[in-house]
Design a protein around this motif. Sequence first.
Motif, short mmCIF file in Angstrom:
data_model
loop_
_atom_site.label_atom_id
_atom_site.label_comp_id
_atom_site.label_asym_id
_atom_site.label_seq_id
_atom_site.Cartn_x
_atom_site.Cartn_y
_atom_site.Cartn_z
N LEU A 281 -41.99 8.16 42.38
CA LEU A 281 -40.96 8.17 43.43
C LEU A 281 -39.54 8.22 42.85
CD1 LEU A 281 -42.48 5.58 45.94
CD2 LEU A 281 -42.77 8.08 45.86
N PHE A 282 -39.37 7.71 41.63
CA PHE A 282 -38.06 7.76 40.97
C PHE A 282 -38.31 8.21 39.53
CE2 PHE A 282 -34.32 6.50 38.73
CZ PHE A 282 -33.29 6.42 39.64
N VAL A 283 -37.85 9.40 39.21
CA VAL A 283 -38.12 9.99 37.90
C VAL A 283 -36.80 10.42 37.27
CG1 VAL A 283 -39.28 11.87 36.66
CG2 VAL A 283 -40.39 10.79 38.63
N ALA A 284 -36.64 10.11 36.00
CA ALA A 284 -35.45 10.50 35.26
C ALA A 284 -35.84 11.47 34.14
CB ALA A 284 -34.75 9.28 34.67
N ASP A 285 -35.07 12.52 34.02
CA ASP A 285 -35.25 13.54 32.98
C ASP A 285 -34.00 13.50 32.10
OD1 ASP A 285 -35.49 15.82 31.44
OD2 ASP A 285 -36.23 17.08 33.07
N ARG A 286 -34.15 13.07 30.82
CA ARG A 286 -33.00 12.73 30.00
C ARG A 286 -33.00 13.47 28.66
NH1 ARG A 286 -30.26 7.97 30.59
NH2 ARG A 286 -30.48 7.54 28.36
N PRO A 287 -32.44 14.66 28.60
CA PRO A 287 -32.20 15.28 27.29
C PRO A 287 -30.84 14.84 26.75
CG PRO A 287 -31.73 16.86 29.03
CD PRO A 287 -32.16 15.58 29.71
N GLN A 288 -30.76 14.63 25.44
CA GLN A 288 -29.47 14.26 24.85
C GLN A 288 -29.45 14.57 23.36
OE1 GLN A 288 -28.74 9.90 24.90
NE2 GLN A 288 -30.82 9.70 25.68
N THR A 289 -28.24 14.66 22.85
CA THR A 289 -28.03 14.91 21.43
C THR A 289 -27.05 13.86 20.89
OG1 THR A 289 -26.19 16.43 21.86
CG2 THR A 289 -28.40 17.39 21.66
N TYR A 290 -27.15 13.63 19.58
CA TYR A 290 -26.29 12.64 18.95
C TYR A 290 -26.13 13.00 17.49
CZ TYR A 290 -24.88 8.16 16.86
OH TYR A 290 -24.23 7.17 16.15
N ASP A 291 -24.92 12.83 16.97
CA ASP A 291 -24.73 12.93 15.52
C ASP A 291 -23.67 11.93 15.08
OD1 ASP A 291 -22.01 14.46 15.05
OD2 ASP A 291 -23.03 15.56 16.64
N GLN A 292 -23.82 11.49 13.85
CA GLN A 292 -22.87 10.54 13.30
C GLN A 292 -22.58 10.88 11.84
OE1 GLN A 292 -25.22 6.70 13.44
NE2 GLN A 292 -24.80 6.71 11.23
N PHE A 293 -21.37 10.59 11.43
CA PHE A 293 -20.97 10.75 10.03
C PHE A 293 -20.27 9.47 9.61
CE2 PHE A 293 -17.60 11.48 6.98
CZ PHE A 293 -18.29 12.07 5.94
N SER A 294 -20.56 9.01 8.41
CA SER A 294 -19.86 7.83 7.90
C SER A 294 -19.56 8.01 6.42
CB SER A 294 -20.69 6.56 8.12
OG SER A 294 -21.90 6.61 7.40
N GLN A 295 -18.45 7.43 6.01
CA GLN A 295 -18.04 7.44 4.61
C GLN A 295 -17.49 6.06 4.25
OE1 GLN A 295 -17.95 9.83 1.88
NE2 GLN A 295 -17.50 7.87 0.92
N GLU A 296 -18.06 5.49 3.22
CA GLU A 296 -17.58 4.20 2.74
C GLU A 296 -17.28 4.30 1.26
OE1 GLU A 296 -18.61 -0.57 3.04
OE2 GLU A 296 -20.21 0.89 3.39
N LEU A 297 -16.13 3.75 0.87
CA LEU A 297 -15.73 3.64 -0.53
C LEU A 297 -15.52 2.17 -0.84
CD1 LEU A 297 -13.08 6.52 -0.74
CD2 LEU A 297 -15.43 6.58 -1.58
N ARG A 298 -16.22 1.68 -1.86
CA ARG A 298 -16.09 0.28 -2.24
C ARG A 298 -15.65 0.16 -3.69
NH1 ARG A 298 -21.23 -0.76 0.46
NH2 ARG A 298 -22.21 -1.14 -1.57
N PHE A 299 -14.83 -0.86 -3.94
CA PHE A 299 -14.34 -1.15 -5.28
C PHE A 299 -14.66 -2.62 -5.56
CE2 PHE A 299 -11.68 1.75 -2.96
CZ PHE A 299 -11.58 2.86 -3.80
N ALA A 300 -15.28 -2.90 -6.69
CA ALA A 300 -15.67 -4.26 -7.00
C ALA A 300 -15.35 -4.57 -8.46
CB ALA A 300 -17.16 -4.46 -6.74
N GLY A 301 -14.97 -5.82 -8.71
CA GLY A 301 -14.67 -6.22 -10.08
C GLY A 301 -14.18 -7.65 -10.14
N ASP A 302 -13.71 -8.04 -11.30
CA ASP A 302 -13.15 -9.37 -11.52
C ASP A 302 -11.64 -9.23 -11.72
OD1 ASP A 302 -15.67 -10.54 -11.45
OD2 ASP A 302 -15.99 -10.19 -13.59
N LEU A 303 -10.88 -9.91 -10.86
CA LEU A 303 -9.43 -9.85 -11.00
C LEU A 303 -8.98 -10.71 -12.17
CD1 LEU A 303 -7.07 -8.48 -9.58
CD2 LEU A 303 -6.75 -10.57 -8.23
N PHE A 304 -9.59 -11.86 -12.32
CA PHE A 304 -9.42 -12.72 -13.49
C PHE A 304 -10.64 -13.62 -13.57
CE2 PHE A 304 -6.94 -14.54 -9.97
CZ PHE A 304 -7.55 -15.79 -9.83
N LYS A 305 -10.78 -14.41 -14.60
CA LYS A 305 -11.95 -15.25 -14.78
C LYS A 305 -12.11 -16.20 -13.60
CE LYS A 305 -14.25 -18.42 -17.96
NZ LYS A 305 -14.15 -19.16 -19.24
N GLY A 306 -13.29 -16.16 -12.98
CA GLY A 306 -13.56 -17.01 -11.84
C GLY A 306 -13.14 -16.42 -10.51
#
Length: 760
Positions: A350-375
């Motif tokens: 009695l209640f019907v849904a017809d659902r076509p859909q599209t999706y795309d995503q792009f992501s970019q991550e840049l990380r920098f890690a290190g020791d600034l000084f001891k500890g």
Amino acid sequence: MSTTACGRRAAWLGAAALTGAIWAVPAAAQEAAGASPQTNGPEDFGTIVVTARRRAEALQDTPVAITAIQPAQLETKGTLNIGDLQGVAPNMLITQQPTGSSAANISIRGIAFADVEKSFDPAVGIYVDDVYIGTSTGQYLDFFDIDSIEVLRGPQGTLFGRNTIAGVINIQRTRPTMEFGGKFEATMSSFGTIGLRGVVNIPVIEDKLGIKLFEFHQQSDGFQKDVSTGKRLGKTNSENFGAAIRFKPTDTLDMILTLEKQDQVFESYMASTSIPGDVFCGFLPAGACGGNMTGDLYKVYKGVDAPGFYKAKAATLNVKWDAGPVELTSITSYRKSREHVIFDVGTAGLFVADRPQTYDQFSQELRFAGDLFKGFDYVAGLYYFESDYELNQSTFVFGAPAGGINVIGHSQSYAGFVDFNWQVLDTVRLSGGGRYTEDKKRYRFPLIIEDTVGKKWSKFTPKVTLDWRPNDGVMLYGTWSRGYRSGGFSGRAGTPFSASTPYNPESVDSFEVGAKTKWLGGRMTLNVAGFYTDYKDIQQSSVITADTAQGNETVVVNAAGAKIKGVEMDLAYEPVDRLHLRAALGYTDSKFKGFIIGQPITTPSGAAYLQQLDYSGVDPIFAPKWTVSLNGDYTIPLGKADVTLSAGYRYLAAYDQQIAPDPAIYAQLLAAGPSVTPLSVPRNDPRVRSDPQNLLDLSISATFPMNESGTNARLTAFARNVLDDRGPSFSFAVAAYPNLFHYAVPREPRVFGASFGVEF
């Protein structure tokens, strides 16, 4: 969004305070055991390594509430997907959203957002190989080629970003080894379920270049039945395959390119849980109205066929470069999906849904890690995310077209972040950081309004943690953190006003204290945490009656707020060699505050008026008071073979799955008539309440060598949900005052199965 445009943008971006007794005893126990935590024997739980803070750290040294789930815990019980994690970590729920493809509803610490629409952001961030999956669709993942799973509880807005206000599930797949090897597994279980999975590593250039190929196949006949024919319904057939290419030209540069594709076809059927008084009840077949919430959920009054498919492909490039004082990490990912599902929401067509859909995503991550000084060490970075989607839904009511929804959405997010550890004293460390995020969203609703609507939001989310190690067996910590989830527009809006009215961001301020302790020379770890969360401007999805051809629309509103408090415990214990015991306990107390929204009230004559209703007294969704998990396995050497007996028990207290007012008070509202004073709604519809669950899983497996070159085989027999605990996995009411109809999907009943695997 073109990949060229994405490339240009990427290039631009490039338990209360604990007393001395709790820490003195573990230290004394270690001394009495005569062994340090690092040298105690077969399993030192303190050496489990996690990357919860984008660093490799021992679990017991990380001041975050984390549950680290080892792949072996999942393999022995025939685990298939992310849903089998439900209840393993304290205060965590995972259920499948039936109206979407591979879609998951995930809740941590009583914070959730249960909706399949891609216009809505999840409240729990799912990360796979450091890549954020930006929609609930595609989150119901297959588990096989997994290296580690970490459940981070509480807001993780500094390092993981927006839309992680409840927490993060961080999944890492195995990396190409650049050595020849692999594993294969075949599984058969109840309801015609067959699984075939394989991973093989192939060296190309010794220690420099290697390829990992993987293929996962899963099919099932489903565990629902057609009332008329007795035929099983809910068939699925999915393929997930791809390759990961690893290039390591030097000891300081490591690159992995992963290419993958997922193809799934399925049927999506729901059971009718309508009751007398619901509008559709008078038109449903005999027996489809007024059924129970246990056995009747597995019966379908089929009106139409309900096919669906989901096709996704993704590419991820992960680059790590140790440049001496700084380690650089770049994660570039593109994901695109196409899906189409036709479903009858428990109304016999009695209640019907017809659902076509599209999706795309792009992501970019840049990380920098290190020791600034001891500890003093740090992680800093930049992040960019962009997504596009289009939904073109057609709806049929009583067989006639009833309009539809066409929405085209675009979102962008920019962020910069920094996180640090500072060893202030020998036993005291200060950690913290912050993230600044800017979000932009714009939408078009061609069938409703001509103009494009859009808005921009921004937020700074800081975090501060202080931890203290009075001895080698104890770490005490306290944290304040802030989380943020972006605002947006209601993707299933049916009226011009709802389509053009944005909902605002929501935020949380979380306060947490905890202790991580090691006992008995490292054979036992006990971690506890207590938290208090101030949840503001909650985004709450609501299905209301509307003057549209469908008779309803789904909108998102900002509830005033909620207060959430609770405690959590994780225990791991190895009392003797080869016996491993694990336990998790979670308690959550959550209450709305000032939750008032406008609800259309339709009278029997057809006239309607808008009434302010106070929902402050109803239970928040997906927030059980108690979650309990008990697991154990014991390995018995038998000649050259090892036999492992495993058992796992999970208890989930009752919880509501939707803000849907009890239809029993409809007559009271009509009798009261329009009122300028908000009228109180004392409870949600009882049908959206999941009953308490007692889930018991058992397995026995034998691992044995097949030859002298290191090839091993494993044969496993398993049973899931041994007690055959039945009830709703998902339950939903459509509209209110009057209710149109109600539907639900059952959780998996008892399953028996066996698997055979080879690893070489």
